[in-house]
Write a protein that holds these residues in place. Structure first.
Motif, mmCIF file in Angstrom:
data_model
loop_
_atom_site.group_PDB
_atom_site.id
_atom_site.type_symbol
_atom_site.label_atom_id
_atom_site.label_comp_id
_atom_site.label_asym_id
_atom_site.label_seq_id
_atom_site.Cartn_x
_atom_site.Cartn_y
_atom_site.Cartn_z
ATOM 1 N N ALA A 167 0.825 -1.210 0.000
ATOM 2 C CA ALA A 167 0.000 0.000 0.000
ATOM 3 C C ALA A 167 0.858 1.260 0.000
ATOM 4 N N ALA A 168 2.017 1.190 0.653
ATOM 5 C CA ALA A 168 2.898 2.360 0.740
ATOM 6 C C ALA A 168 3.397 2.775 -0.639
ATOM 7 N N TRP A 169 3.924 1.805 -1.400
ATOM 8 C CA TRP A 169 4.438 2.191 -2.720
ATOM 9 C C TRP A 169 3.314 2.409 -3.735
ATOM 10 N N LEU A 170 2.173 1.747 -3.550
ATOM 11 C CA LEU A 170 1.033 1.999 -4.430
ATOM 12 C C LEU A 170 0.531 3.434 -4.263
ATOM 13 N N ALA A 171 0.550 3.939 -3.031
ATOM 14 C CA ALA A 171 0.136 5.323 -2.783
ATOM 15 C C ALA A 171 1.080 6.300 -3.488
ATOM 16 N N GLU A 172 2.380 5.985 -3.448
ATOM 17 C CA GLU A 172 3.357 6.826 -4.146
ATOM 18 C C GLU A 172 3.132 6.779 -5.659
ATOM 19 N N LEU A 173 2.832 5.584 -6.163
ATOM 20 C CA LEU A 173 2.579 5.427 -7.598
ATOM 21 C C LEU A 173 1.317 6.189 -8.005
ATOM 22 N N ALA A 174 0.275 6.106 -7.179
ATOM 23 C CA ALA A 174 -0.967 6.821 -7.482
ATOM 24 C C ALA A 174 -0.717 8.331 -7.555
ATOM 25 N N ALA A 175 0.089 8.854 -6.634
ATOM 26 C CA ALA A 175 0.415 10.278 -6.648
ATOM 27 C C ALA A 175 1.202 10.647 -7.898
ATOM 28 N N ALA A 183 3.698 5.648 -15.742
ATOM 29 C CA ALA A 183 4.289 4.690 -14.804
ATOM 30 C C ALA A 183 5.709 4.320 -15.193
ATOM 31 N N ARG A 184 6.054 4.443 -16.476
ATOM 32 C CA ARG A 184 7.407 4.059 -16.900
ATOM 33 C C ARG A 184 8.478 4.960 -16.289
ATOM 34 N N ARG A 199 3.287 -5.658 -10.122
ATOM 35 C CA ARG A 199 3.331 -4.912 -11.382
ATOM 36 C C ARG A 199 2.786 -5.748 -12.526
ATOM 37 N N LYS A 200 3.147 -7.025 -12.557
ATOM 38 C CA LYS A 200 2.635 -7.910 -13.615
ATOM 39 C C LYS A 200 1.123 -8.045 -13.507
ATOM 40 N N GLU A 201 0.634 -8.154 -12.282
ATOM 41 C CA GLU A 201 -0.805 -8.300 -12.080
ATOM 42 C C GLU A 201 -1.559 -7.024 -12.440
ATOM 43 N N LEU A 202 -0.942 -5.865 -12.205
ATOM 44 C CA LEU A 202 -1.574 -4.587 -12.532
ATOM 45 C C LEU A 202 -1.651 -4.362 -14.042
ATOM 46 N N GLY A 203 -0.633 -4.830 -14.773
ATOM 47 C CA GLY A 203 -0.623 -4.651 -16.225
ATOM 48 C C GLY A 203 -0.683 -3.188 -16.644
ATOM 49 N N LEU A 204 0.162 -2.373 -16.057
ATOM 50 C CA LEU A 204 0.100 -0.923 -16.270
ATOM 51 C C LEU A 204 0.397 -0.549 -17.728
ATOM 52 N N LEU A 205 -0.521 0.188 -18.324
ATOM 53 C CA LEU A 205 -0.391 0.580 -19.723
ATOM 54 C C LEU A 205 0.734 1.596 -19.919
ATOM 55 N N SER A 206 0.815 2.580 -19.012
ATOM 56 C CA SER A 206 1.805 3.649 -19.177
ATOM 57 C C SER A 206 3.194 3.234 -18.734
ATOM 58 N N ALA A 207 3.345 1.983 -18.268
ATOM 59 C CA ALA A 207 4.663 1.460 -17.919
ATOM 60 C C ALA A 207 5.330 0.784 -19.117
ATOM 61 N N LYS A 208 4.570 0.546 -20.164
ATOM 62 C CA LYS A 208 5.116 -0.174 -21.318
ATOM 63 C C LYS A 208 6.126 0.699 -22.056
ATOM 64 N N PRO A 209 7.250 0.129 -22.468
ATOM 65 C CA PRO A 209 8.228 0.906 -23.241
ATOM 66 C C PRO A 209 7.617 1.363 -24.563
ATOM 67 N N GLU A 240 13.829 13.178 -23.881
ATOM 68 C CA GLU A 240 13.492 13.408 -22.466
ATOM 69 C C GLU A 240 13.076 12.105 -21.779
ATOM 70 N N GLU A 241 12.418 11.222 -22.531
ATOM 71 C CA GLU A 241 11.886 9.980 -21.973
ATOM 72 C C GLU A 241 12.832 8.797 -22.152
ATOM 73 N N ASN A 242 14.035 9.074 -22.701
ATOM 74 C CA ASN A 242 14.989 8.009 -23.009
ATOM 75 C C ASN A 242 14.358 6.991 -23.959
ATOM 76 N N ALA A 243 13.574 7.510 -24.903
ATOM 77 C CA ALA A 243 12.910 6.683 -25.912
ATOM 78 C C ALA A 243 13.489 7.019 -27.285
#
Length: 376
Positions: A167-175, A183-184, A199-209, A240-243
């Motif tokens: 919950a602690a790091w999820l709160a930081e991620l939400a902020a 998320a990336r 992270r795998k279970e969340l399947g975050l879209l904005s974490a994808k490269p 800026e995004e290292n992309a």
């Protein structure tokens, strides 16, 4: 491993997909949502090393590495709340490992540009367009994160320390997401196994490269990108995004996709370029997934084998056949560059001690030409 081709409606996604797959499977039309169900295609990865080995051996069969691309319908502003066909399309992105974000970098009054309202044409503004897509991915992620955060906070109140830590790091991620950041760019802990599982279970879209495919006009191919006002903006954003930002003219690529190799080479010579934007995009996409190729060669077949970067020799051998991994003894390795430097004279390479014998702990490098010895 799959790459999802995403972007706003009418930016050239389906045209690019048709060029990638050398087909006309994806309907490309001047109206939003002309792609409904995602089209999927297997695409060979261009590799000059494999081409040269096949030429040297006069091989009976040449088998390149492959990567899968999925053409996902155009997102619009509000997709995370179901606008357009948003929820369905966001689900398609969730199934992909990385994103090719097609960004319109050309002017054409005959092609409608849509950002929010499909009935309201907009001006071309690639940074606004990138932000519009990013925001929808971020908002979709925020909903998923907040749902999990609520459950973990509830569990933490019962004294569950594991839930409290998550919950602690999820709160930081939400902020982080609430601040409009993908998320990336969040500081995940790669050594935290429980976090990696979550992270795998969340399947975050904005974490994808992501790779930005800058769809430029046909005139830009002839006149160069110096006069294109949009491409430098996307290139700066990518930095800026290292992309990566790769210029490509999807229409031209589609037009030459069905040409013979000789015709393509003539086109490249006429344009004064070494490779097409399409080839550059495919190779960059392969790298984005963290993939490399090792090579096997011979008269019967020359082949590029796909592995994750960091793979050790026995697991690489297992890509050829499970028996190779199970009964692995050693690998005879020559770097492709060593072969090329010695004019592909295998006897000279061996005489100079450039063929190495490697064991189970050897990490395979991109471009290694390998013969595996095994016993089962």
């Amino acid at each position: 491993m799959k790459l999802g081709i995403v972007g706003l409606p009418n930016v050239g996604k389906s045209t690019l997909f048709n060029a990638l797959t050398s087909t006309q499977n994806a309907q490309a039309a001047n109206y939003p949502f002309c792609t409904i169900e995602p089209n999927s295609g297997i695409v060979p990865v261009p590799d000059a090393r494999l081409d040269k080995l096949a030429e040297i051996w006069q091989t009976d069969k040449k088998t390149p590495a492959i990567v899968e691309f999925v053409d996902i319908a155009g997102l619009v502003k509000g997709a995370s709340q179901g606008a357009g066909l948003g929820n369905k399309f966001l689900g398609h992105i969730r199934e992909c490992d990385a994103i090719v974000h097609v960004v319109r970098c050309f002017d054409d009054d005959n092609i409608i540009h849509v950002v929010e309202d499909v009935n309201k044409p907009e001006s071309v503004d690639p940074i606004r367009d990138i932000d519009a897509i990013d925001l929808e991915l971020i908002l979709a992620d925020l909903e998923v994160v907040n749902n999990r955060l609520g459950r973990q906070q509830k569990a933490a109140k019962t004294g569950n320390k594991t839930a409290a830590a998550e919950a602690a790091w999820l709160a930081e991620l939400a902020a982080h997401l609430e601040g409009g950041k993908p998320a990336r760019s969040f500081a995940f802990d790669p050594d935290d196994d429980s976090q990696n599982t979550a992270r795998k279970e969340l399947g975050l879209l904005s974490a994808k490269p992501v790779i930005y495919a800058c769809n430029v006009g046909e005139d830009d191919l002839l006149g160069g990108l110096d006069e294109n006002p949009y491409y430098p903006l996307v290139a700066a954003r990518a930095k800026e995004e290292n992309a990566q930002a790769i210029p490509i003219c999807a229409k031209t690529e589609e037009d030459i996709a069905g040409s013979s190799q000789e015709e393509k080479l003539a086109f490249l010579h006429e344009m004064g370029i070494e490779s097409t934007g399409l080839d550059n995009l495919i190779k960059a996409s392969y790298g984005l997934l963290g993939l490399i190729s090792f090579l096997t060669d011979g008269k019967k077949e020359c082949r590029a084998w796909t592995i994750k970067r960091g793979t050790k020799a026995p697991q690489a051998a297992g890509k050829i056949h499970s028996d190779f991994e199970r009964g692995f003894i050693r690998a005879q390795v020559i770097s492709y560059d060593a072969l090329a430097d010695n004019n592909f004279d295998y006897a000279a390479v061996k005489a100079k001690g450039l063929q190495r014998t490697e064991g189970k702990e050897y990490v395979v490098n991109d471009g290694d030409v390998i013969e595996f010895l095994f016993n089962v």
